[in-house]
Design a protein around this motif. Structure first.
Motif, PDB file in Angstrom:
ATOM      1  N   LYS A 121       2.717  -7.506  -5.860  1.00  0.00           N
ATOM      2  CA  LYS A 121       2.737  -6.121  -5.405  1.00  0.00           C
ATOM      3  C   LYS A 121       3.924  -5.913  -4.468  1.00  0.00           C
ATOM      4  CE  LYS A 121      -2.289  -5.326  -5.140  1.00  0.00           C
ATOM      5  NZ  LYS A 121      -3.354  -4.931  -4.197  1.00  0.00           N
TER       6      LYS A 121
ATOM      7  N   SER B 260      -1.238  -9.308  -5.974  1.00  0.00           N
ATOM      8  CA  SER B 260      -1.214  -9.452  -4.517  1.00  0.00           C
ATOM      9  C   SER B 260       0.212  -9.384  -4.006  1.00  0.00           C
ATOM     10  CB  SER B 260      -1.849 -10.773  -4.082  1.00  0.00           C
ATOM     11  OG  SER B 260      -1.808 -10.910  -2.675  1.00  0.00           O
TER      12      SER B 260
ATOM     13  N   ASP C 135      -7.307  -7.671  -7.556  1.00  0.00           N
ATOM     14  CA  ASP C 135      -6.601  -7.818  -6.288  1.00  0.00           C
ATOM     15  C   ASP C 135      -7.037  -9.119  -5.612  1.00  0.00           C
ATOM     16  OD1 ASP C 135      -5.110  -7.333  -4.000  1.00  0.00           O
ATOM     17  OD2 ASP C 135      -6.636  -6.071  -3.089  1.00  0.00           O
TER      18      ASP C 135
ATOM     19  N   MET D 111      -9.270  -8.700  -0.711  1.00  0.00           N
ATOM     20  CA  MET D 111     -10.219  -7.602  -0.556  1.00  0.00           C
ATOM     21  C   MET D 111     -11.146  -7.910   0.602  1.00  0.00           C
ATOM     22  SD  MET D 111     -11.109  -6.515  -4.488  1.00  0.00           S
ATOM     23  CE  MET D 111     -11.383  -8.210  -5.022  1.00  0.00           C
TER      24      MET D 111
ATOM     25  N   ASP E 290      -9.664  -3.292  -7.135  1.00  0.00           N
ATOM     26  CA  ASP E 290      -8.751  -3.210  -5.994  1.00  0.00           C
ATOM     27  C   ASP E 290      -9.327  -2.245  -4.972  1.00  0.00           C
ATOM     28  OD1 ASP E 290      -6.393  -2.653  -4.276  1.00  0.00           O
ATOM     29  OD2 ASP E 290      -5.333  -3.801  -5.801  1.00  0.00           O
TER      30      ASP E 290
ATOM     31  N   THR F 216      -7.593  -0.736  -2.654  1.00  0.00           N
ATOM     32  CA  THR F 216      -6.604   0.293  -2.330  1.00  0.00           C
ATOM     33  C   THR F 216      -6.655   1.369  -3.396  1.00  0.00           C
ATOM     34  OG1 THR F 216      -5.174  -1.362  -1.284  1.00  0.00           O
ATOM     35  CG2 THR F 216      -4.172   0.747  -1.844  1.00  0.00           C
TER      36      THR F 216
ATOM     37  N   ASP G 292       0.829  -1.207   0.000  1.00  0.00           N
ATOM     38  CA  ASP G 292       0.000   0.000   0.000  1.00  0.00           C
ATOM     39  C   ASP G 292       0.862   1.255   0.000  1.00  0.00           C
ATOM     40  OD1 ASP G 292      -2.189  -1.647   0.053  1.00  0.00           O
ATOM     41  OD2 ASP G 292      -2.543  -1.439   2.205  1.00  0.00           O
TER      42      ASP G 292
ATOM     43  N   SER H 175      -5.083   1.640  -7.464  1.00  0.00           N
ATOM     44  CA  SER H 175      -5.935   1.784  -8.651  1.00  0.00           C
ATOM     45  C   SER H 175      -5.540   3.011  -9.458  1.00  0.00           C
ATOM     46  CB  SER H 175      -7.408   1.888  -8.233  1.00  0.00           C
ATOM     47  OG  SER H 175      -7.858   0.676  -7.685  1.00  0.00           O
TER      48      SER H 175
END
Length: 641
Positions: A366, A344, A314, A317, A268, A270, A123, A274
């Motif tokens: 990610k 992910s 994602d 979630m 997603d 977050t 994040d 996005s």
């Protein structure tokens, strides 16, 4: 930590960012992460605002990252200077607590973006990459918030977060002036142009081109503003309306032609990720049509409506995990051929799950670089749609059937019902007009009768899984109230009537549909919509990771409120008794919806088993909030006496 690397002689200086972090260990950790998230930028690390101001004069950073835990003194003066000297730069503030409602209302137009401790590395990386990207809204063709947009809201949010006692004086370009007094982090008084209190605060928030200064606060001022600072500021901001900013003049742009390229849906929760993905794909191919969804449920609805050429999904979630979304896409003939790329930070889990899903054509870890994402997207768009359709029966077989047991209060052995002649169903139904007829509704009186010893044959038990947002404790440290949101729209349904159970095809699941509330805001009717897949049991979680502790302002002498950490919310199961008011049938005489009416206001709440066995704590529904589709988005449960 050393400053950035120097560019070779004769070359253009590298772009840079600046981190303000006073702890060496955190500076090293965040600095290392920044090398991964922003390899094209030089990272400068300083320990104070004074150092940041000096370094920024030479480095001209595109992004300021400020750790505001603990807070920095002189933050208001620092913001004023950056507004003049670095108007196009952006700022990311790391804070121990974030006023989520306030940041949500301001959205991307705010000059400062926040991320809350503790945060997931993915994040944080997404926020950094998004703020270093184009940061331009394609729909409005205007710049999103930058330091040129710093205003009174930003200054108040930071000094209140710091818990300071201070006074902020604001002056507008129209020579208006006013003051806001903060005591121990809460707005106590505001005055301007003969007005005071909330009216004065609201007036100041409408000013444009505001300059503000900070001075020592006074502990004794007339208390004209009451309530938590974030609630006060949010209410004033909403009632003030949009602020008219003095935007720089730009030449008129030619009308852009409509995009007709491939359709890509980003799913997603977050927001920053996005934004980053949308910006990257827009730069890679301006003709691509990019859409976003903030939840798994929203992603399913948009996929069926848009029928995109590719879905970027994602895996983790809060409402539906990526594998559940993929299975539902496979069970629908319209969406089964749409390829999915799963994203992910949980690589092992994502890889294991995606190997079992035929519509997942690729995975990406990610945080990722833009080049890797664009390459993966281009490759899979070139391959086109999949050539598969997985019938619902196969999908149901892959998912474990839900465990449904009879609750103890209802665990009775009814006598065998009298044989009921089945209702004849025509083999073929041809409507007399081109318009489809309205669904047929069966009232309880017309349903087949089955006798029960202690209850109505139309009674059902509705099971819903909820994620706890916050919990209030009584003075005896017992649960007094729970604020929660649905973990998923899927629900379990225990139907006691054998005749009614027989009319529902085996394996049918249900999802929450439209709610209707009475004049007191309580649930009057609930619609359940059948699905092709039975409900997936969600594991309950009885541990509460506390994100914030606060005294409940409206009743501070009685209650304490615990806010769940967003990364690991407590998950509970709500069991409520309802009565079937009507069954809506389609033109093919299939169940299209169940209409339920609550049997009472009390519900059973449990934090352990997902089954229906055993008793739980008794709660009453106090507040129900619905979304735009009239489905439940949040509810508050009050402990029953």
């Amino acid at each position: 930590m050393p400053a950035s690397r120097k560019s070779p002689a004769g070359t253009a200086p590298r772009p840079s960012l600046l981190l303000v972090e006073e702890y060496d260990a955190l500076a090293a950790a965040i600095g290392s992460a920044l090398k991964k998230f922003a390899p094209a930028h030089d990272a400068h690390v300083v320990q104070s605002l004074d150092e940041a101001e000096a370094v920024a004069k030479k480095a001209r950073p595109e992004l300021f990252i400020l750790d505001f835990d603990p807070p920095h003194a002189g933050i208001v003066a620092f913001l004023n200077k950056l507004k003049r000297t670095h108007p196009d730069a952006r700022m990311l503030v790391i804070a121990a607590t974030v006023a989520r409602d306030l940041t949500a209302v301001r959205g991307l137009s705010g000059a400062i973006q926040f991320i809350e401790k503790p945060f997931e590395l993915a994040d944080f990386g997404a926020a950094v990459q998004a703020l270093l990207g184009p940061w331009t809204s394609r729909s409005a063709e205007v710049s999103r918030g930058s330091l040129r947009h710093v205003d009174l809201v930003d200054a108040l949010a930071l000094v209140c977060t710091a818990g300071a006692t201070t006074t902020i004086r604001a002056e507008s370009g129209d020579e208006d002036a006013g003051e806001v007094h903060i005591i121990d982090g809460h707005i106590a008084h505001a005055n301007t142009n003969g007005e005071s209190g909330a009216d004065a605060l609201r007036e100041m928030l409408t000013w444009s081109d505001v300059h503000f200064t900070q001075s020592n606060g006074r502990a004794k001022v007339p208390r004209t503003v009451h309530g938590p600072w974030n609630v006060v500021l949010l209410e004033a901001l909403r009632s003030a309306g949009p602020v008219q900013r003095h935007a720089p003049e730009v030449p008129p742009k030619e009308k852009t032609r409509p995009r007709t390229g491939k359709k890509i849906l980003i799913v997603d929760d977050t927001e920053m990720l996005s934004i980053f993905v949308e910006d990257v794909l827009t730069v890679a191919d301006p003709d691509w049509q990019i859409f976003t969804a903030a939840s798994g449920t929203d992603g399913l609805m948009q996929t069926e409506t848009l029928l995109p050429d590719l879905v970027l999904l994602d895996y983790s979630m809060p409402d539906l995990k990526g594998d559940a979304v993929c299975r539902r896409l496979l069970s629908n003939e319209k969406t089964a051929q749409i390829p999915v790329i799963m994203m992910s930070g949980q690589v092992l889990e994502m890889t294991a799950v995606s190997a079992q899903l035929r519509n997942v054509v690729g995975t990406i870890e990610k945080p990722f670089f833009s080049d890797a994402l664009v390459k993966l997207v281009r490759e899979n768009l070139a391959r086109g749609p999949l050539r598969i359709f997985e019938p619902p029966a196969q999908v149901i077989e892959q998912a474990p059937p839900p465990v449904v047991e009879t609750p103890r209060p209802l665990d009775i052995s009814p006598p065998e019902p009298a044989a009921v002649a089945p209702v004849p169903v025509p083999e073929k139904l041809i409507p007399e007009t081109p318009l489809p007829p309205a669904p047929r509704v069966l009232s309880p009186a017309s349903m087949p009768r089955t006798q029960f010893a202690d209850s109505s044959e139309n009674d059902v038990v509705l099971g819903l899984f909820l994620d706890v947002i916050s919990m209030q404790l009584t003075p005896k440290l017992q649960m007094g109230a729970i604020r929660a949101k649905p973990s998923s729209l899927a629900v379990s349904l225990h139907v006691k009537s054998k005749a009614l159970r027989g009319s529902i095809p085996a394996g049918t699941g249900f999802e929450l549909g439209r709610f209707e509330l009475d004049e007191r805001g309580r649930i009057e009717t609930v619609r359940l919509v059948p699905t092709r897949q039975p409900v997936e049991q969600i594991a309950t979680r009885n541990a509460l990771d506390i994100g914030e502790v606060a005294i409940v302002a409206s009743n501070s002498h009685e209650n304490v409120q615990l806010t769940s950490a967003a990364s690991a919310p407590m998950t509970l199961q709500l069991l409520a008794e309802y009565e079937i008011g009507a069954v809506e049938l389609s033109t093919a005489f299939e169940v299209s919806a169940l209409v339920l009416k609550p049997s009472g206001q009390k519900s059973s709440v449990r934090f352990t088993s997902a089954s229906l066995a055993g008793n739980g704590a008794q709660f009453e529904t106090a507040i129900v909030r619905l979304d735009e589709a009239a489905r439940i988005s949040e509810l508050t449960l009050q402990r029953a006496n």
